[in-house]
Design a protein around this motif. Structure first.
Motif, PDB file in Angstrom:
ATOM      1  N   ILE A  76      43.391  31.680  36.590  1.00  0.00           N
ATOM      2  CA  ILE A  76      42.659  33.139  36.371  1.00  0.00           C
ATOM      3  C   ILE A  76      41.297  32.669  36.678  1.00  0.00           C
ATOM      4  N   ASP A  77      40.656  33.759  37.914  1.00  0.00           N
ATOM      5  CA  ASP A  77      38.827  34.189  37.758  1.00  0.00           C
ATOM      6  C   ASP A  77      37.809  35.629  37.378  1.00  0.00           C
ATOM      7  N   VAL A 126      36.626  42.385  37.805  1.00  0.00           N
ATOM      8  CA  VAL A 126      38.256  42.296  38.178  1.00  0.00           C
ATOM      9  C   VAL A 126      38.336  40.384  37.927  1.00  0.00           C
ATOM     10  N   TYR A 127      39.941  40.851  38.157  1.00  0.00           N
ATOM     11  CA  TYR A 127      40.829  39.508  37.467  1.00  0.00           C
ATOM     12  C   TYR A 127      41.635  39.009  38.435  1.00  0.00           C
ATOM     13  N   VAL A 128      41.093  37.899  39.194  1.00  0.00           N
ATOM     14  CA  VAL A 128      42.565  37.175  40.937  1.00  0.00           C
ATOM     15  C   VAL A 128      43.287  36.000  39.948  1.00  0.00           C
ATOM     16  N   VAL A 129      44.213  35.961  40.825  1.00  0.00           N
ATOM     17  CA  VAL A 129      44.662  34.662  40.472  1.00  0.00           C
ATOM     18  C   VAL A 129      44.565  33.351  41.625  1.00  0.00           C
ATOM     19  N   GLU A 130      43.658  32.644  41.300  1.00  0.00           N
ATOM     20  CA  GLU A 130      43.432  31.496  41.884  1.00  0.00           C
ATOM     21  C   GLU A 130      44.875  31.031  42.690  1.00  0.00           C
ATOM     22  N   GLY A 131      44.140  30.876  43.490  1.00  0.00           N
ATOM     23  CA  GLY A 131      45.551  30.241  44.396  1.00  0.00           C
ATOM     24  C   GLY A 131      46.482  31.227  45.083  1.00  0.00           C
ATOM     25  N   ASP A 132      47.405  31.954  44.386  1.00  0.00           N
ATOM     26  CA  ASP A 132      47.898  32.630  45.478  1.00  0.00           C
ATOM     27  C   ASP A 132      46.812  33.957  45.569  1.00  0.00           C
TER      28      ASP A 132
END
Length: 839
Positions: A262-263, A281-287
């Protein structure tokens, strides 16, 4: 036989035991033992979850079994526990650890070289995919709202104020709280239907209350997001396709949750005072998908209304391996009004997602919300069993207190005393002067409304000083039907003329907007039926400025009308009338200030010279039939126990009109056919640039063998400083000069920039003004004569194209415009026009 019954009994007991639910509850705190408010808790590999309350307390109702429970909140390490429920309730308190987001040797600088920029480009690149990934779904939504007063100025807070707001002795406490449970249904691209099962408010003495789950539907994959009431502008999502033009991004760090990286990325506005967010904001790396958001808006930076700060938090969970949807959405807010400091929140919890609901054809039929007839009647036992977020001790005490007060306030004795107080009439009060007064009998559901005094006493040059006494009697019924009677008496002292008429309206089917109405008697009417000045403003302009703009005639008439919605969005209006029309002349020349340089004009708008009375039309009879069809594209509505309510449309409306003057029947002297087409929209969102309104009308007389001036097509003009801001009206157009019996085209366009420019100017931005620009245009087939007086032909000046352009500012109901008009290629009028709520 006994053996069979015994067997069935054991089967029933076994089924009951297997269906037994147990309570899993506890409290969630951080490392310092501080409650983690609104933390999300859900059962892994299911779509069942809940949210902690403000004090970090949570609870589940679960059947016996073993569950993997996930506890999470933005900024904390995700915590997972395997919990087994057997035959009793369990309490499980949880400590969430602060999450160490590590940069792993990368340096975030907040500029284009920051790693966050590449990460966000990848997320934005998949925005449209995730926006359209789910074609349809249904889910259960729990919505909870709380507003509380945290401090108040001693000079304004007294016992009466505290009692009215139902606060404690210190003047603090919960002002309002509400809960609702709904089934929410969605189908791409924008079809929704919400079915509200239960609704509850704290101490609200109303017939019905509700809170829509759709109001908290936030989708940051969309480019823009509007928050009704907060701002006229739409706010740019940090994940919008053009977000790079509005935001800088800074990588705060990375963390691993459930095997996913998570970034955490800080969102930084590139420019101040724009409609953008701040926060993380929080994003799922790869997806490259959204994991969660923690964003906020402030009055200082975003120029929002109502509150000083608004924090928006949202958390996503996996519904399937590839589909993630929100488990909760939270609006946290606070503000200060005249020293009264308040704060509160609105929380939506989503459960039991079904990605294959199998909606039947026609399910999305325009009904966006249906409220169950028993939604407001659920008892405390129901709420204790079904609310997913437990009440805090303060909230529970507030419910008990206000429910007790509501019981007292719903007793016949209290309601009767309240009814008497509301019916108390003071003829010299400011309220009656401006707004009128309403008498209401709650037992019989009957009301009597008196028109405001400002609309009762008048002056014009035809009738002199006069009284226009009008009352409205309304009888309501439990099924939503209503019946009204409106008698009117009008007397002009100088003309010694009494007019009386009586109207009836029967709303017999609210679901189809079906209304039957009739009116008969005599009245004084405006020659321009499109709209000129109200009695009040005509009185002011005539007495104080000696401008008798409005021209009047007398009619003895009878009219019947019928309205019905044929199908959703298609409304039919019909009307038939018979009238004897009589020309009137000036009889009074009284005025407040004697201006020797000005003279009242004749009551004939075509008189030449304009100050000398002359005949405009002979007394005539007219049998007229009217019909119109109005179609609202994709009309949406809400069905409540007390009726059906149309929602504002996102799309334009179109209306076809037809009017015929019928000759030879009952001595009717008119013979003409008129048709017109309107296309209009009074609120059309234009991305980040604000919103527009427009109206285009084209019309023609298919024949004009015999008609009189009041039968012409008239336009919504304006003469005077105060104007009507309704789209379709003109700022400077004379009331009668452009009336026509030939073909015409009129167009109106107005755009509200919603403060996009003025919000960037220091000091001015504090006023929260909205910039308005607009243009109005009229063209018509030229004609030069009006022959409505038999052998006496009046000259109607040839009119070319008319146009006007204006700019202005507004704030709520207050507005000031400056404009200029052109008659053909010649400048006609320019100046200021104002509006302050009265028309």
């Amino acid at each position: 036989m006994k053996a069979r019954l015994l067997f069935l009994f054991f089967i029933a007991v076994a089924a009951q035991v297997s269906a037994q639910t147990y309570r899993l509850s506890g409290k969630i705190v951080d490392e310092k033992n501080v409650p983690v408010s609104f933390a999300s808790i859900y059962i892994r590999n299911t779509t069942y979850g809940t949210t902690a309350n403000e004090e970090g307390e949570y609870e589940f109702k679960l059947q016996a079994g073993t569950y993997t429970v996930v506890y999470r909140y933005v900024g904390y390490l995700e915590h997972t526990e395997k919990i087994t429920l057997t035959s009793s309730n369990q309490e499980r308190n949880i400590t969430l650890m602060n999450e160490p987001f590590v940069l792993q040797g990368e340096a975030g600088t907040g500029n284009e070289t920051d790693p966050a920029v590449d990460i966000m480009k990848k997320v934005i690149g998949k925005r449209e995919y995730y926006l359209n990934q789910v074609n349809e779904y249904s889910c259960a939504v729990f919505v909870k709202g709380v507003q509380r007063l945290v401090s108040a100025p001693k000079s304004l807070m007294n016992k009466n104020v505290a009692r009215a707001l139902q606060l404690d002795a210190s003047g603090k406490g919960i002002l309002y709280q509400s809960e609702s449970i709904s089934e929410y249904n969605y189908k791409s691209p924008d079809h929704i239907k919400e079915v509200m099962i239960a609704s509850k408010t704290a101490g609200q003495n109303t017939a019905f209350s509700y809170n829509k789950a759709s109001d908290l539907q936030i989708n940051f994959y969309q480019n823009n997001f509007e928050i009704q009431g907060l701002s006229a502008r739409a706010f740019v999502s940090p994940f919008a396709e053009n977000a790079n033009s509005f935001y800088n991004y800074k990588l705060i760090g990375r963390s691993v949750k459930s095997g996913r990286q998570i970034d955490k990325i800080q969102v930084i506005p590139k420019r101040s005072n724009e409609a953008v967010y701040q926060g993380n904001v929080y994003v799922v790396e790869g997806d490259w998908r959204i994991y969660g958001v923690d964003l906020y808006l402030t009055n200082k930076d975003a120029n929002i209304n109502l509150v000083d700060t608004l924090n928006i938090s949202q958390q996503y969970i996996p519904i399937t391996d590839s589909v993630w949807l929100p488990t909760s959405s939270l609006f946290n807010f606070g503000g200060d009004v005249l020293g009264f400091k308040f704060k509160g929140y609105y929380l939506a919890v989503y459960n039991n997602y079904n990605l294959n609901p199998g909606f039947k054809k026609g399910y999305f039929d325009g009904e966006v919300m249906r409220i169950d007839t028993q939604a407001n009647a659920k008892n405390m036992r129901y709420w204790n069993s079904n609310r997913p977020v437990p009440l805090t001790n303060v909230e529970e005490a507030d419910y008990i207190k206000k429910d007790s007060l509501a019981k007292i306030q719903n007793t016949p004795r209290y309601l009767d005393s309240l009814n008497r107080a509301q019916n108390d009439f003071n003829p010299v009060s400011l309220s009656y002067l401006i707004f009128g007064h309403q008498f209401y009998d709650r037992k019989t559901r009957q009301s009597l409304y008196l028109n405001p005094f400002l609309q009762t006493v008048f002056y014009n040059t035809v009738e002199g000083y006069g009284i226009d006494a009008k009352v409205h009697y309304i009888k309501g019924f439990d099924n939503g039907q209503s019946f009204s009677v409106t008698p009117e008496l009008r007397y002009g002292f100088a003309a010694k003329m009494l007019n009386a008429n009586l109207g009836f309206t029967y709303n017999y089917d609210p679901k189809t907007q079906s209304v039957l109405s009739a009116r008969f008697g005599s009245d004084i009417l405006d020659l321009n039926n499109a709209g000129t000045r109200s009695l009040f403003f005509n009185t002011l302009s005539t007495l104080f400025y000696e401008n008798n703009y409005v021209k009047l005639y007398r009619t003895r008439f009878g009219v019947v009308a019928w309205q019905r919605e044929l199908v959703n969005g298609l409304l039919l209006n019909t009307q038939a009338s018979y009238a004897e029309r009589e020309q009137l002349y000036n009889t009074s020349f009284n005025h407040a200030f004697d201006n020797k340089e000005k003279t009242y004009t004749a009551n004939n708008p075509l008189a030449n010279p304009p100050t000398v009375e002359s005949q405009l039309f002979p007394t005539n009879q007219a049998l007229t039939i009217k019909a119109s069809l109005t179609y609202t594209f994709r009309q949406q509505y809400i069905t409540r126990p007390d009726g059906r309510y149309i929602e504002p449309s996102k799309y334009p409306k179109i209306r076809l009109n037809y009017r015929k003057g019928v000759s030879g029947i009952l001595g009717s002297d008119v013979n003409y056919d008129f048709t017109s087409l309107d296309v209009f929209d009074d609120h059309m969102q234009v991305g980040l640039a604000g919103f527009s309104a427009f109206k285009i009308t084209a019309g023609t007389f298919l024949n004009h063998r015999s008609l009189y001036f009041m039968d012409y097509n008239h336009f919504f003009g304006n003469q005077g400083t105060v104007f009507n801001p309704t789209i379709g009206s003109f700022h400077f157009l004379p009331f009668y000069a452009y009336s026509t019996d030939r073909s015409f085209l009129e167009a109106h366009y107005e755009h509200n920039f919603a403060g996009n420019f003025l919000s960037k100017i220091p000091f001015i931005r504090k006023l929260k003004l909205e910039e308005v620009v607009g243009a109005n245009y009229l063209t018509q087939a030229q004609h030069s004569t009006y022959s409505g007086v038999g052998n006496n032909t009046l000259i109607q000046p040839v009119k070319g194209n008319y146009s006007e352009f204006y700019i202005g500012v507004q704030r709520f109901i207050f507005r000031v415009d400056y404009g200029i008009s052109f008659d053909g290629g010649h400048k006609a009028i320019q100046g200021f026009r104002i509006f302050y709520g009265l028309r």
